[in-house]
Write an enzyme that holds these catalytic residues in place. Structure first.
Site, PDB file in Angstrom:
ATOM      1  CG  ASP A 109     -52.983  -5.518  30.657  1.00 42.85           C
ATOM      2  OD1 ASP A 109     -52.695  -4.754  31.594  1.00 42.85           O
ATOM      3  OD2 ASP A 109     -52.692  -6.726  30.646  1.00 42.85           O
ATOM      4  CG  ASN A 117     -41.387  -8.170  34.171  1.00 43.70           C
ATOM      5  OD1 ASN A 117     -40.585  -7.839  33.306  1.00 43.70           O
ATOM      6  ND2 ASN A 117     -42.306  -7.346  34.649  1.00 43.70           N
ATOM      7  CG  ASP A 126     -37.385  -2.361  31.737  1.00 46.92           C
ATOM      8  OD1 ASP A 126     -38.497  -2.455  32.296  1.00 46.92           O
ATOM      9  OD2 ASP A 126     -36.336  -2.095  32.349  1.00 46.92           O
ATOM     10  CD  GLU A 152     -49.093  -5.275  33.265  1.00 50.65           C
ATOM     11  OE1 GLU A 152     -49.862  -6.133  33.730  1.00 50.65           O
ATOM     12  OE2 GLU A 152     -48.350  -4.550  33.976  1.00 50.65           O
TER      13      GLU A 152
END
Length: 241
Positions: A109, A117, A126, A152
């Site tokens: 993770d 973000n 991304d 993620e």
């Protein structure tokens, strides 16, 4: 015969032509009297070379092209478009087809991904996903599976013999991820990893759950670390099943 190259197409075309030639010759021997065999065999030989060979080549080459298109379509369906890792559906289909596989499962993770973000935007997010995927694939072997599990999160299946071997690979992957740097955004990427071993008798969902619990511990202990799940005895009802 796998039709992957023009050479394989030519080989199969020759085989088809020879087969047609043999069948046509047998037909001549059965239908025509002996006195006409030479003429008729010459005729069917020329006709086979002039007609059958080009037609067979076109058809076989079309089969090759269709097979390549089908293989490419399967590859695209089995891949996550953003990360290039295997898709979640492919991972579970593969494990369902190979329930007795032994190995080690990693749950990976990306740390503070929501903050990435929110602070830098989804395009940077991304880029982080693609970079983490590349780092994971670099850390494992070709026959291991790196899958984007969702958001993620990644799940990795290692064909390792022992949990300790899987832990070593996980640590290598974590270091690779920690080396990711996006300088234009002054962004350093890290990840937390949970590790759990899968025996032949283990159900993959149970192993993922144990790896996920280890991942939660890694997050709780400060992130950017690898935690090995504690081996637990398999429930009696699972053994009986």
């Amino acid at each position: 015969m796998k039709l992957q190259t023009r050479k394989s197409v030519i080989r199969l075309t020759v085989l088809v032509t020879l087969f047609v030639q043999v069948m046509a010759t047998l037909l001549v021997l059965l239908v025509f009297p002996i006195g006409m065999w030479r003429y008729q065999i010459t005729f069917v030989t020329v006709a086979t070379l002039l007609l059958c060979t080009p037609v067979a080549f076109v058809l076989v080459d079309k089969i090759r092209q269709n097979a390549q298109l089908s293989a490419e379509l399967r590859r695209l369906l089995n891949r996550d478009r953003l990360s290039g890792a295997a898709s979640r559906d492919y991972f579970f289909e593969y494990m369902a087809e190979n329930p007795g596989l032994e190995g080690v499962v990693l749950m990976v993770d990306v740390d503070h991904f929501k903050r990435i973000n929110d602070t830098h935007g989804h395009l940077v997010g991304d880029e982080v996903i693609r970079s983490v995927s590349a780092a994971l694939r670099q850390a494992v072997r070709d026959d291991d599976i790196v899958c984007r599990f969702g958001g993620e999160e990644f799940v990795v299946f290692l064909r390792a013999n022992a949990a300790e071997d899987g832990y070593a690979v996980a640590e290598r992957a974590r270091r690779y991820i920690a080396s990711i740097c996006i300088p234009e955004h002054e962004l350093q990427v890290t990840a937390s990893i949970g590790v759990a071993r899968k025996s032949q008798a283990d159900i993959i969902d149970h192993v993922i759950h144990r790896a996920d619990e280890a991942l939660y511990t890694a997050k709780s202990d400060g992130r950017d670390r690898t935690v090995l799940a504690i081996e637990t005895a398999q429930p009696a009802d699972d053994v009986a099943a």
